[in-house]
Structure formats: structure tokens, C-alpha cells
Design a protein around this motif. Sequence first.
Motif, PDB file in Angstrom:
ATOM      1  N   LEU A   1     -69.321 -57.641  14.485  1.00 26.37           N
ATOM      2  CA  LEU A   1     -68.478 -56.610  13.875  1.00 26.37           C
ATOM      3  C   LEU A   1     -67.069 -56.661  14.456  1.00 26.37           C
ATOM      4  O   LEU A   1     -66.080 -56.655  13.715  1.00 26.37           O
ATOM      5  N   LEU A   2     -66.962 -56.713  15.776  1.00 30.95           N
ATOM      6  CA  LEU A   2     -65.651 -56.717  16.414  1.00 30.95           C
ATOM      7  C   LEU A   2     -64.840 -57.945  15.999  1.00 30.95           C
ATOM      8  O   LEU A   2     -63.630 -57.859  15.773  1.00 30.95           O
TER       9      LEU A   2
ATOM     10  N   GLU B   1     -63.764 -47.825   5.208  1.00 24.98           N
ATOM     11  CA  GLU B   1     -63.450 -49.252   5.188  1.00 24.98           C
ATOM     12  C   GLU B   1     -64.221 -49.995   6.276  1.00 24.98           C
ATOM     13  O   GLU B   1     -64.747 -51.088   6.047  1.00 24.98           O
ATOM     14  N   ILE B   2     -64.300 -49.401   7.460  1.00 25.52           N
ATOM     15  CA  ILE B   2     -65.035 -50.015   8.566  1.00 25.52           C
ATOM     16  C   ILE B   2     -66.528 -50.026   8.262  1.00 25.52           C
ATOM     17  O   ILE B   2     -67.223 -51.017   8.504  1.00 25.52           O
ATOM     18  N   LEU B   3     -67.038 -48.934   7.720  1.00 30.19           N
ATOM     19  CA  LEU B   3     -68.453 -48.864   7.380  1.00 30.19           C
ATOM     20  C   LEU B   3     -68.836 -49.916   6.344  1.00 30.19           C
ATOM     21  O   LEU B   3     -69.923 -50.497   6.400  1.00 30.19           O
ATOM     22  N   CYS B   4     -67.937 -50.181   5.416  1.00 30.55           N
ATOM     23  CA  CYS B   4     -68.173 -51.238   4.409  1.00 30.55           C
ATOM     24  C   CYS B   4     -68.278 -52.610   5.074  1.00 30.55           C
ATOM     25  O   CYS B   4     -69.104 -53.431   4.701  1.00 30.55           O
ATOM     26  N   GLU B   5     -67.425 -52.841   6.082  1.00 25.35           N
ATOM     27  CA  GLU B   5     -67.483 -54.123   6.820  1.00 25.35           C
ATOM     28  C   GLU B   5     -68.799 -54.259   7.560  1.00 25.35           C
ATOM     29  O   GLU B   5     -69.387 -55.349   7.627  1.00 25.35           O
ATOM     30  N   ILE B   6     -69.292 -53.157   8.104  1.00 26.53           N
ATOM     31  CA  ILE B   6     -70.559 -53.185   8.835  1.00 26.53           C
ATOM     32  C   ILE B   6     -71.705 -53.526   7.900  1.00 26.53           C
ATOM     33  O   ILE B   6     -72.605 -54.307   8.245  1.00 26.53           O
ATOM     34  N   LYS B   7     -71.689 -52.934   6.709  1.00 31.08           N
ATOM     35  CA  LYS B   7     -72.776 -53.173   5.753  1.00 31.08           C
ATOM     36  C   LYS B   7     -72.840 -54.617   5.268  1.00 31.08           C
ATOM     37  O   LYS B   7     -73.874 -55.102   4.834  1.00 31.08           O
TER      38      LYS B   7
ATOM     39  N   LYS C   1     -64.971 -38.897  12.316  1.00 32.59           N
ATOM     40  CA  LYS C   1     -65.838 -39.445  13.365  1.00 32.59           C
ATOM     41  C   LYS C   1     -67.178 -39.844  12.751  1.00 32.59           C
ATOM     42  O   LYS C   1     -67.942 -38.983  12.304  1.00 32.59           O
ATOM     43  N   LYS C   2     -67.425 -41.131  12.722  1.00 29.57           N
ATOM     44  CA  LYS C   2     -68.660 -41.662  12.165  1.00 29.57           C
ATOM     45  C   LYS C   2     -69.435 -42.413  13.242  1.00 29.57           C
ATOM     46  O   LYS C   2     -68.861 -42.845  14.248  1.00 29.57           O
ATOM     47  N   LYS C   3     -70.722 -42.591  13.011  1.00 29.63           N
ATOM     48  CA  LYS C   3     -71.516 -43.412  13.921  1.00 29.63           C
ATOM     49  C   LYS C   3     -72.613 -44.108  13.132  1.00 29.63           C
ATOM     50  O   LYS C   3     -73.082 -43.605  12.107  1.00 29.63           O
TER      51      LYS C   3
ATOM     52  N   ASP D   1     -60.829 -40.290   6.434  1.00 31.87           N
ATOM     53  CA  ASP D   1     -62.155 -40.662   5.920  1.00 31.87           C
ATOM     54  C   ASP D   1     -62.122 -42.028   5.239  1.00 31.87           C
ATOM     55  O   ASP D   1     -63.065 -42.822   5.368  1.00 31.87           O
ATOM     56  N   PHE D   2     -61.046 -42.314   4.526  1.00 27.81           N
ATOM     57  CA  PHE D   2     -60.907 -43.608   3.849  1.00 27.81           C
ATOM     58  C   PHE D   2     -60.902 -44.757   4.855  1.00 27.81           C
ATOM     59  O   PHE D   2     -61.565 -45.777   4.660  1.00 27.81           O
ATOM     60  N   LEU D   3     -60.149 -44.588   5.950  1.00 24.36           N
ATOM     61  CA  LEU D   3     -60.084 -45.628   6.986  1.00 24.36           C
ATOM     62  C   LEU D   3     -61.459 -45.870   7.605  1.00 24.36           C
ATOM     63  O   LEU D   3     -61.843 -47.018   7.871  1.00 24.36           O
ATOM     64  N   ALA D   4     -62.210 -44.789   7.811  1.00 25.77           N
ATOM     65  CA  ALA D   4     -63.555 -44.920   8.388  1.00 25.77           C
ATOM     66  C   ALA D   4     -64.502 -45.623   7.413  1.00 25.77           C
ATOM     67  O   ALA D   4     -65.308 -46.470   7.811  1.00 25.77           O
TER      68      ALA D   4
END
Length: 462
Positions: free
Chosen positions: A396-397, A454-460, A382-384, A449-452
Motif C-alpha cells: 500500500l505504501l 481515494e486511499i480506500l480505493c487504492e487499498i481495495k 478518519k478511516k481505518k 472524505d473524498f481524499l480518504a
Amino acid sequence: MTLVKSSSGIRGTLGGKIGKGFSPVDIIKFSAGYISWMRRKYKKKKKYVIILGRDGRITSSLFQEFLIITFRSLGVDVINIGLSTTPTVGIAIIDEKADGGVMLTASHNPKNWNGLKMFNSYGEFLSENDFQKLFYITEKENFLFSSYKELGNVFHKRNCIQKHVKKILSLPIIDQNIIKKAKFKIVIDGINSAGGIAVPILLEHLGVHIIKMHCDPHGDFIHNPEPIQKNLKEICNKVPEVKAHFGISVDPDVDRVVFICENGEFFGEEHTLVAIADYVLENKFGPVVSTLSSSHSLKDLAIKKGVPYHSTSVGEVHVVKKMKEVHAVIGGEGNGGIVYPELRYGRDALVGIALFLTKVAKLSNISLSELKKKYSGYFMSKKKIRFYSHKNIQMLLKTIKKKYRGKKMNLSDGIKIDLLNDEWIHIRKSNTEKIIRIHTESFSKKRADFLAKEILCEIKKL
């Protein structure tokens, strides 16, 4: 400064300009809007009555006075129940046959926040549609205040938590005798709010030996009040230190509950609902409901038990709406929020605790760490991340949809992406803070954690 308006209520940070945070002017404006909504909803009444409760935040006792003055100035009678829990307000509305109620709380948000949770005459949160009407009224209406002859009255009631507990203990599914025979020793973290009063009242009736932590409701939260593992290190250390059977932690308004195992391990907020649903389904056959961001463990349990499973957008109002539609016997959210409709359609940590204690007592000599193994086939991350404009979210979406094109997606609340082997990713805007929540679930913690990440990288990259 932040002000968030959603189906979870109104909440914001303290201070700053009007309309940009949770200021006294905003409190008066939204509470007046609520009364106007109520008068339109429940027409042809000479007098309206509402229940008013508050959590233990430092600012809640102060802002309570603003609310009483506003409601009375609008000609509404107020039954002030003082320091309370959110579910207790819901129960009091039903008991007093009130037209609605307001709980002054920012729930799990930090102590520099506060907010308003609003109820209808059934002791439930306003529907999403009713909230939209309330927000429209608040922005558009010129409020009409009462003359001195028509001012509302204020009444004080101080035993509402006790009445709430009594209703819970009267439920046939709660076995007081077997809990008392178990002679539990339990550590409670009350986060220096209403839970420090309400949870001990419940446990004392059940014959539990209580060890209190942060149960003085002065509102100076000793740690981040969201009941998740990283915020509960102290109680995780305390439970094995005092050789307790387990620990209990709640959020400031006591609508979420989590448990700590006897060895100090975190039982898991996702497992709260699953374990309680397991017990309820042993006693009553019927559908179960949770949210898109909740663990698939509940879905697996439903399949095993042979009952229908339904998921909804995140938020109590969505869960309750679906539970009513399908006549669910239990529901809630993976954050430790339990909705048991035999008591009331609303999250309630106290009934969750009573159900959980009954289940554990009936298992006889099985520790929480052993029970946890029964429900720990999945691992979640769970990340935010904070966002600064709706444009960022839409970008992002759009990026995520492109990246996972061809995968099964649910777009009812952000994006829920179903992958192979029961893995999933859910990205959505929070109802309670200006953040994007990223929940992932997989067969290992490393993979989740890896899947999360990946999303954080897209956000950055945005």
C-alpha cells in the motif's frame, strides 16, 4: 486472536493460543520481562518497588492477581492502587519514589481486549528504545524466580486518585474560584470504568453540578469505548435534554478526553488540544507539540501566538520525547490526549478537564458551540481498515508513494502527504490494533472524505 506489541505497550484480545492473544501466560511472560528490564536499567538495588493499577474492565481485576503473584515471585514489592487511571499510576510512581509501574488496561480498545502499559521510575512510559529491550528480554531470557525467603510484599493504597486530583488543583494555572463561580452543570460519560470515579472526584472539588452516565466501574462498556463522535450519540442527546453547559467523555483509562457542546454538537477530539493550548499559551510562552495525524489547527494557533510548533510520529512516547527536547509548554495528540509538563510528562484527561474548565469559565457566558467556531477552520476524515500482513502495508505504501510522486512527503511514520491549501493525507499502521489508519484534513468535510475514499480505493485494488 490478536496481540500487539509497540511503544504504546502490550495489548491483545482475550483467549486463544499463547503468543496469539492476551493470555495469562503472556501476562506472566511480559510482566517478568519488565522486571528483568527494570533490574538492568536500575542496577545495584537490594529491593525494587512498583505501582500497580487497573482500569474497570471485567478482566482487569482478575488479571491483577496474576501480576501481583508474578511480581512477588520475582522478589519485587508491589503497591497495589487498585481501580485507577493511567496518569494516576504515573503520579503514584513519583509520589512513592517507586522504580516503575504497570497499568492493566487496553485503553480505548473494546472490552474483549486488555493490555499492559509500563512506566519508568519518572512516571513516564518506557521510551521506544527501552520497549525494544524489554521485548528482546522477554523472548530470550530464562527468568529467575525468588525463593520463599525473598518473595516480594504487597501493599494496598486506595487514595491515589484523590492525591492526583489534589496535585492538579494545586497548579497555579487552574483557577478553582472562577470555575466554582461559573456553576457549571456537566454530564459525564465514564464508560463504566475508572473515569466514572475519577472525573466526578475532580469536578466535585470544583463545585460542578454533575449528571452521571455509565459511571459504575463494572467494566461492561455500554458503547465502543473510543471517545469519538460516532460512539457518543447518547451523551450528545443527553446534554441538551438536561440543559447542561456541556458534556465530558473519557476513555477507560482516562488519558483521553473529549467535550460535548451545550446543543449536543460534538466539540471535536481535535479541538480538545487546540483549545487547551490556546489557554496555556495565554499564561506561558513556549513551543507546542502534536503528532503528524493531528489537525493543523494547532500549528495555525502557534503561528498566531508566535511560538514554535513541532510534530512527531503518533504515540505518547514520541510526543513526550519531542516536548522535552524543545521545552514545550503544552503538547498532546488530536485524539484528546493532553500532556501538561508542569504536572507530568504523560497524557492526562483529568488535568485536561481542569485546564479546559478554567478556560471556559474565564470566557464568561460563551457557549462551547461558539468556542468551537474559533477552531473549526479545518475538517478531518478518519478511516481505518484491517490488515492481515506487513506485506499488505508495504504494498500500500509503495502504491501511495507512486500515486503522489512529486508531493511533499514525510516518511517518519507511514506516509504524510502535504497537498495544496493546507490539505494533507496521513496513512500509517496503528500502534494499538492491527489496522491501517487513514487521516485526511481539508477545508471542507466533503473534500476530506473524498481524499480518504481515494486511499480506500487504492487499498481495495491490492
